[in-house]
Design a protein around this motif. Structure first.
Motif, PDB file in Angstrom:
ATOM      1  N   ASP A   1       0.898  -1.186  -0.125  1.00 21.51           N
ATOM      2  CA  ASP A   1       0.065   0.066  -0.085  1.00 21.51           C
ATOM      3  C   ASP A   1       1.122   1.178   0.026  1.00 21.51           C
ATOM      4  OD1 ASP A   1       0.222   0.951   2.951  1.00 21.51           O
ATOM      5  OD2 ASP A   1      -0.099  -1.013   3.144  1.00 21.51           O
TER       6      ASP A   1
ATOM      7  N   VAL B   1      -3.460   2.978   7.475  1.00 24.71           N
ATOM      8  CA  VAL B   1      -3.985   1.956   6.924  1.00 24.71           C
ATOM      9  C   VAL B   1      -5.418   1.970   7.334  1.00 24.71           C
ATOM     10  CG1 VAL B   1      -4.301  -0.596   7.112  1.00 24.71           C
ATOM     11  CG2 VAL B   1      -1.984   0.636   6.954  1.00 24.71           C
TER      12      VAL B   1
ATOM     13  N   ARG C   1      -7.272   4.454   5.158  1.00 24.71           N
ATOM     14  CA  ARG C   1      -7.196   3.866   3.748  1.00 24.71           C
ATOM     15  C   ARG C   1      -8.629   3.041   3.446  1.00 24.71           C
ATOM     16  NH1 ARG C   1      -3.967  -0.020   0.908  1.00 24.71           N
ATOM     17  NH2 ARG C   1      -4.407   0.146  -1.277  1.00 24.71           N
ATOM     18  N   HIS C   2      -8.849   2.336   4.502  1.00 23.43           N
ATOM     19  CA  HIS C   2      -9.875   1.402   4.265  1.00 23.43           C
ATOM     20  C   HIS C   2     -11.345   1.653   4.882  1.00 23.43           C
ATOM     21  CE1 HIS C   2      -7.363  -2.138   3.783  1.00 23.43           C
ATOM     22  NE2 HIS C   2      -6.609  -1.763   4.724  1.00 23.43           N
TER      23      HIS C   2
END
Length: 132
Positions: free
Chosen positions: A20, A126, A129-130
Motif C-alpha cells: 500500500d 492503513v 485507507r480502508h
C-alpha cells in the motif's frame, strides 16, 4: 516514473506489488538507509566506485520521497519535508564528493527520525485507507 517503478528500479530484489502507499514509503526509507550503510562500508574499504553508485541510489530514493509529497494536503509539513529532503540531497552529494562518512551518518540519522515517525502512523494510515 512513479514511486513504485522508481523503487523497483532501485531495489529489484524486493517484490512490492502488493504494498500500500504507506508501506511503499516505509520501503523507500529502508532502502535509502540500506544504501547509505552500504556506501559507508564501501568508503571504508576504499571502493570509491561502489560508494558512488550506492550514494547515487540513495539520492534516487530521496528524490522519489520528495516526489511523493502531497503539497496540496500536506501544507507546512510537506514544505518542511521538501526542504529537509533537499538538504539531504545536497549532503549526499557532498558526502560523495568528499568521501565524508560523517555526512552520510547525518543523513542516515535524519532519515531514521522521519522513518520512525512514519512507522508510528502506520496503523492510522492503513485504517483511513480502508474507511475512505
Amino acid at each position: 516514473m512513479n514511486g513504485l517503478q522508481q523503487y523497483q528500479r532501485i531495489n529489484t530484489q524486493t517484490s512490492i506489488t502488493d504494498a500500500d502507499p504507506h508501506k511503499l514509503i516505509q520501503l523507500l526509507y529502508q532502502g535509502a538507509l540500506e544504501r547509505i550503510n552500504m556506501a559507508k562500508a564501501k568508503l571504508q574499504a576504499k571502493d570509491y566506485d561502489g560508494k558512488g553508485k550506492l550514494i547515487m541510489k540513495a539520492l534516487d530514493i530521496v528524490g522519489a520521497l520528495r516526489g511523493y509529497l502531497d503539497r496540496e494536503r500536506g501544507g507546512e509539513l510537506s514544505e518542511r519535508l521538501d526542504a529537509l529532503y533537499e538538504y539531504m540531497e545536497r549532503a549526499l552529494w557532498e558526502a560523495n564528493a568528499r568521501n565524508d562518512i560523517e555526512r552520510l551518518d547525518e543523513v542516515a540519522g535524519l532519515l531514521r527520525s522521519i522513518k520512525e515517525g512514519w512507522d508510528g502512523i502506520r496503523e492510522e494510515a492503513v485504517s483511513q485507507r480502508h474507511v475512505g
